[in-house]
Design an enzyme around this catalytic site. Sequence first.
Site, PDB file in Angstrom:
ATOM      1  N   LYS A  63       0.831  -1.202   0.000  1.00 15.99           N
ATOM      2  CA  LYS A  63       0.000   0.000   0.000  1.00 15.99           C
ATOM      3  C   LYS A  63       0.876   1.267   0.000  1.00 15.99           C
ATOM      4  O   LYS A  63       2.104   1.182   0.188  1.00 15.99           O
ATOM      5  CB  LYS A  63      -0.911  -0.037   1.244  1.00 15.99           C
ATOM      6  N   TYR A  66     -12.038  -3.024  -2.772  1.00 15.99           N
ATOM      7  CA  TYR A  66     -12.533  -3.047  -1.392  1.00 15.99           C
ATOM      8  C   TYR A  66     -14.058  -3.073  -1.316  1.00 15.99           C
ATOM      9  O   TYR A  66     -14.626  -2.706  -0.278  1.00 15.99           O
ATOM     10  CB  TYR A  66     -11.964  -1.857  -0.617  1.00 15.99           C
ATOM     11  N   ASN A  92      -1.615  -0.331   7.382  1.00 13.96           N
ATOM     12  CA  ASN A  92      -1.051  -1.657   7.691  1.00 13.96           C
ATOM     13  C   ASN A  92      -0.190  -2.238   6.568  1.00 13.96           C
ATOM     14  O   ASN A  92       0.003  -3.440   6.457  1.00 13.96           O
ATOM     15  CB  ASN A  92      -2.143  -2.623   8.157  1.00 13.96           C
ATOM     16  N   HIS A 149      -1.514  -5.679   1.611  1.00 18.48           N
ATOM     17  CA  HIS A 149      -2.747  -6.465   1.502  1.00 18.48           C
ATOM     18  C   HIS A 149      -2.414  -7.818   0.882  1.00 18.48           C
ATOM     19  O   HIS A 149      -1.596  -7.894  -0.030  1.00 18.48           O
ATOM     20  CB  HIS A 149      -3.755  -5.740   0.592  1.00 18.48           C
ATOM     21  N   GLU A 199      -9.119 -11.003  -7.396  1.00 19.29           N
ATOM     22  CA  GLU A 199      -8.217  -9.851  -7.257  1.00 19.29           C
ATOM     23  C   GLU A 199      -7.138  -9.864  -8.342  1.00 19.29           C
ATOM     24  O   GLU A 199      -6.804  -8.817  -8.901  1.00 19.29           O
ATOM     25  CB  GLU A 199      -7.589  -9.854  -5.859  1.00 19.29           C
TER      26      GLU A 199
HETATM   27  P1  CMP Z   1      -6.619  -5.158   4.110  1.00 22.14           P
HETATM   28  O1  CMP Z   1      -6.009  -6.470   4.412  1.00 22.14           O
HETATM   29  O2  CMP Z   1      -6.169  -4.443   2.883  1.00 22.14           O
HETATM   30  O3  CMP Z   1      -8.199  -5.347   4.018  1.00 22.14           O
HETATM   31  C1  CMP Z   1      -9.122  -4.363   4.369  1.00 22.14           C
HETATM   32  C2  CMP Z   1      -8.465  -3.136   4.885  1.00 22.14           C
HETATM   33  O4  CMP Z   1      -9.318  -2.249   5.561  1.00 22.14           O
HETATM   34  C3  CMP Z   1      -7.458  -3.543   5.937  1.00 22.14           C
HETATM   35  O5  CMP Z   1      -6.378  -4.185   5.350  1.00 22.14           O
HETATM   36  C4  CMP Z   1      -7.175  -2.213   6.609  1.00 22.14           C
HETATM   37  O6  CMP Z   1      -6.218  -1.474   5.886  1.00 22.14           O
HETATM   38  C5  CMP Z   1      -8.520  -1.541   6.470  1.00 22.14           C
HETATM   39  N1  CMP Z   1      -9.214  -1.512   7.751  1.00 22.14           N
HETATM   40  C6  CMP Z   1      -9.761  -2.540   8.407  1.00 22.14           C
HETATM   41  N2  CMP Z   1     -10.322  -2.111   9.558  1.00 22.14           N
HETATM   42  C7  CMP Z   1     -10.094  -0.784   9.620  1.00 22.14           C
HETATM   43  C8  CMP Z   1     -10.423   0.229  10.555  1.00 22.14           C
HETATM   44  N3  CMP Z   1     -11.097  -0.064  11.664  1.00 22.14           N
HETATM   45  N4  CMP Z   1     -10.041   1.474  10.277  1.00 22.14           N
HETATM   46  C9  CMP Z   1      -9.380   1.778   9.139  1.00 22.14           C
HETATM   47  N5  CMP Z   1      -9.046   0.858   8.212  1.00 22.14           N
HETATM   48  C10 CMP Z   1      -9.403  -0.414   8.444  1.00 22.14           C
END
Ligand code: CMP
Length: 143
Positions: A9, A49, A112, A115, A126
């Site tokens: 990301k 998403y 984070n 993905h 995907e």
């Molecule tokens: P990812 O594995 O890309 O899948 C969904 C994404 O939503 C997750 O990683 C986070 O980056 C994001 N995400 C999930 N929960 C939250 C949250 N409570 N606040 C902000 N972002 C979130």
Amino acid sequence: MEKTFIMIKPDGVQRGLVGEIIGRFERKGFTLVALKQLAVSRELAEKHYDVHRDKPFFGGLVEFIISSPVVAMVWQGEGAIASARKLIGATNPLSAEPGTIRGDYGITIGRNIIHGSDAPETAQSEIALWFGEGEVSEWEPTL
Ligand code: CMP
């Protein structure tokens, strides 16, 4: 052979973690079969998403993903989907084990770093969403 979609990301790219992350996947033994850096369109981010469309963080998540380039990849190998999820660690970096990518480099759930597909069906959809025909190499290492 199983394939999984992995995206570094904007935070992972901006923090200079691309090489480190690719190295972890390589050293684990997975095979890189597709790789590109791209500026993500709003349409692509929203499609990727879509399952989170009704969540309160959806808008912010989409804005973040389109804010600067990401690195999209497909990695191949036996059990690649589940194993990549282990390398990546728990969604919330605060809960992710040390030794995982999120456990070693993250603090915030909204930042984070990376993905990874969560199941065979999502990996397939995907990969098809992010890569065109001909962008994924069909090859397996012989060594
Ligand atoms: P990812 O594995 O890309 O899948 C969904 C994404 O939503 C997750 O990683 C986070 O980056 C994001 N995400 C999930 N929960 C939250 C949250 N409570 N606040 C902000 N972002 C979130």
